[in-house]
Design an enzyme around this catalytic site. Structure first.
Site, PDB file in Angstrom:
ATOM      1  CE  LYS A  47     -24.266  42.350  27.326  1.00  0.00           C
ATOM      2  NZ  LYS A  47     -24.068  41.066  26.416  1.00  0.00           N
ATOM      3  CG  HIS A 102     -30.466  36.335  31.193  1.00  0.00           C
ATOM      4  ND1 HIS A 102     -29.322  36.454  32.055  1.00  0.00           N
ATOM      5  CD2 HIS A 102     -30.104  36.123  30.116  1.00  0.00           C
ATOM      6  CE1 HIS A 102     -28.350  36.765  31.159  1.00  0.00           C
ATOM      7  NE2 HIS A 102     -28.764  36.485  29.837  1.00  0.00           N
ATOM      8  CB  SER A 132     -22.810  46.244  29.047  1.00  0.00           C
ATOM      9  OG  SER A 132     -22.571  44.989  28.763  1.00  0.00           O
TER      10      SER A 132
HETATM   11  P1  A3P Z   1     -19.178  44.984  28.780  1.00  0.00           P
HETATM   12  O1  A3P Z   1     -19.947  45.283  27.559  1.00  0.00           O
HETATM   13  O2  A3P Z   1     -19.200  46.120  29.696  1.00  0.00           O
HETATM   14  O3  A3P Z   1     -17.606  44.934  28.105  1.00  0.00           O
HETATM   15  P2  A3P Z   1     -23.148  39.041  29.769  1.00  0.00           P
HETATM   16  O4  A3P Z   1     -22.356  37.773  29.834  1.00  0.00           O
HETATM   17  O5  A3P Z   1     -24.113  38.897  31.347  1.00  0.00           O
HETATM   18  O6  A3P Z   1     -24.165  39.295  28.710  1.00  0.00           O
HETATM   19  O7  A3P Z   1     -22.178  40.146  30.220  1.00  0.00           O
HETATM   20  C1  A3P Z   1     -21.374  40.730  29.284  1.00  0.00           C
HETATM   21  C2  A3P Z   1     -20.501  41.669  29.960  1.00  0.00           C
HETATM   22  O8  A3P Z   1     -19.446  40.914  30.720  1.00  0.00           O
HETATM   23  C3  A3P Z   1     -19.633  42.465  28.854  1.00  0.00           C
HETATM   24  O9  A3P Z   1     -19.188  43.848  29.448  1.00  0.00           O
HETATM   25  C4  A3P Z   1     -18.263  41.806  28.870  1.00  0.00           C
HETATM   26  O10 A3P Z   1     -17.045  42.256  28.381  1.00  0.00           O
HETATM   27  C5  A3P Z   1     -18.273  41.194  30.272  1.00  0.00           C
HETATM   28  N1  A3P Z   1     -17.254  40.178  30.638  1.00  0.00           N
HETATM   29  C6  A3P Z   1     -17.197  38.799  30.191  1.00  0.00           C
HETATM   30  N2  A3P Z   1     -16.181  38.343  30.424  1.00  0.00           N
HETATM   31  C7  A3P Z   1     -15.689  39.116  31.125  1.00  0.00           C
HETATM   32  C8  A3P Z   1     -14.307  38.728  32.004  1.00  0.00           C
HETATM   33  N3  A3P Z   1     -13.525  37.947  31.884  1.00  0.00           N
HETATM   34  N4  A3P Z   1     -13.713  40.089  32.607  1.00  0.00           N
HETATM   35  C9  A3P Z   1     -14.509  40.949  32.698  1.00  0.00           C
HETATM   36  N5  A3P Z   1     -15.606  41.189  32.228  1.00  0.00           N
HETATM   37  C10 A3P Z   1     -16.120  40.215  31.204  1.00  0.00           C
END
Ligand code: A3P
Length: 290
Positions: A47, A102, A132
């Site tokens: 996340k 990860h 998140s």
């Molecule tokens: P939120 O749940 O706060 O919206 P991961 O990919 O490590 O699982 O992380 C997911 C988080 O990264 C989510 O956060 C997601 O919305 C955010 N995320 C993914 N793509 C993004 C982008 N282009 N710009 C901003 N945040 C992004």
């Protein structure tokens, strides 16, 4: 909502969800995975922007052409080295391979450390990671969840969810921050200046892209475009595993959403925990002062 079935495996003192991991797969990644000098690893605590970096790197290596990122799921484009599918997806892939992980540095593929391969490590404000993860675990049927956010913070703080504690993960990688093959990025800075961050990543990778190509990377890795791309918004995953009616995988994509979730008391307690764990580190983060 599908019935929640939480099954996990342990490796190196860390808990992994068994839906995509086995002890063998994590051990294989750690001990046996043949790292190539041209490999580029996208490493994060969950996340923290993993999927975003998958999109950015795919686009950089596709010269800004979104065809690949809009036709192939992100988990096939940049597979996780520790997943059960590693051999299938990665072993015979032509170089340069783009790989996701990860894993903390303590159990990262050991052959990486004697190679010329590169790691891009993205770190995010742990309070936003916690928020998140809270929403993500709520929508999954295979992760430990607590409806009460205070209880969830406790699980998160104690690293009783997955991949150990945020603190240990981040500190394990900060130990490499002065190495030439290591790039430390901050999610919040990607948000502030995506173009500048893409240029920084290109410099690290030795890629000299035309300005129009950089524009295309920035455009196609924007939150709005990714949210509508089913190859990256996880709507291809069965609703039994990931119920996007409960929350969305690409949820808000902002910095500071913790302010809408943490009470004053929870914030103060987390600050204290943060100080205990991170005090004295050379690296400073935008959220250090809370
Ligand atoms: P939120 O749940 O706060 O919206 P991961 O990919 O490590 O699982 O992380 C997911 C988080 O990264 C989510 O956060 C997601 O919305 C955010 N995320 C993914 N793509 C993004 C982008 N282009 N710009 C901003 N945040 C992004």
């Amino acid at each position: 909502m599908a019935e929640r079935i939480v099954e996990s495996i342990q490796y190196g003192g860390i808990t992994f969800p068994s839906i995509v991991h086995s002890e063998e797969s994590v051990c294989y990644a750690h001990r046996n995975f043949e790292v190539r000098d041209s490999d580029v690893f996208n490493v994060t605590y969950p996340k923290s922007g993993t999927t975003w970096m998958q999109e950015i790197l795919t686009l950089i290596y596709s010269n800004g052409d979104p065809t690949f990122s809009q036709s192939t799921p992100c988990w096939e484009r940049m597979p996780w080295v520790e997943h059960k599918t590693t051999v299938q997806y990665l072993e015979n892939r032509p170089s340069p391979r783009l790989i996701t992980s990860h894993l903390p540095a303590t159990i990262f593929p050991e052959k990486f450390f004697s190679s010329q391969a590169k790691v891009i490590y993205t770190v995010r404000d742990p309070r936003d990671v916690c928020v998140s993860l809270y929403h993500y675990t709520k929508m999954t049927s295979f992760l430990e969840y607590r409806e009460d956010f205070g209880e969830f913070i406790e699980l998160f703080s104690a690293g009783k969810i997955l991949f150990g504690t945020w603190f240990d993960h981040v500190k394990s990688w900060l130990a490499y921050k002065n190495e030439k093959k290591f790039l430390l990025l901050v999610y919040d800075e990607l948000l502030k200046d995506l173009r500048g961050s893409v240029l920084h990543i290109c410099e690290f990778l030795g890629k000299n892209l035309d300005p129009a190509v950089v524009d295309s990377v920035v455009e196609n890795a924007s939150f709005g475009v990714m949210k509508n791309n089913k190859m990256v918004n996880y709507t291809l995953v069965s609703e039994h595993l990931l119920d996007q009616k409960i929350s969305t995988f690409l949820r808000k994509g902002i910095s500071g959403d913790w302010k809408n979730h943490f009470t004053k008391e929870q914030s103060a307690a987390f600050y204290q925990l943060y100080q205990e764990n991170m005090n004295g580190l050379e690296t400073k983060f935008p959220w250090d002062e809370f």
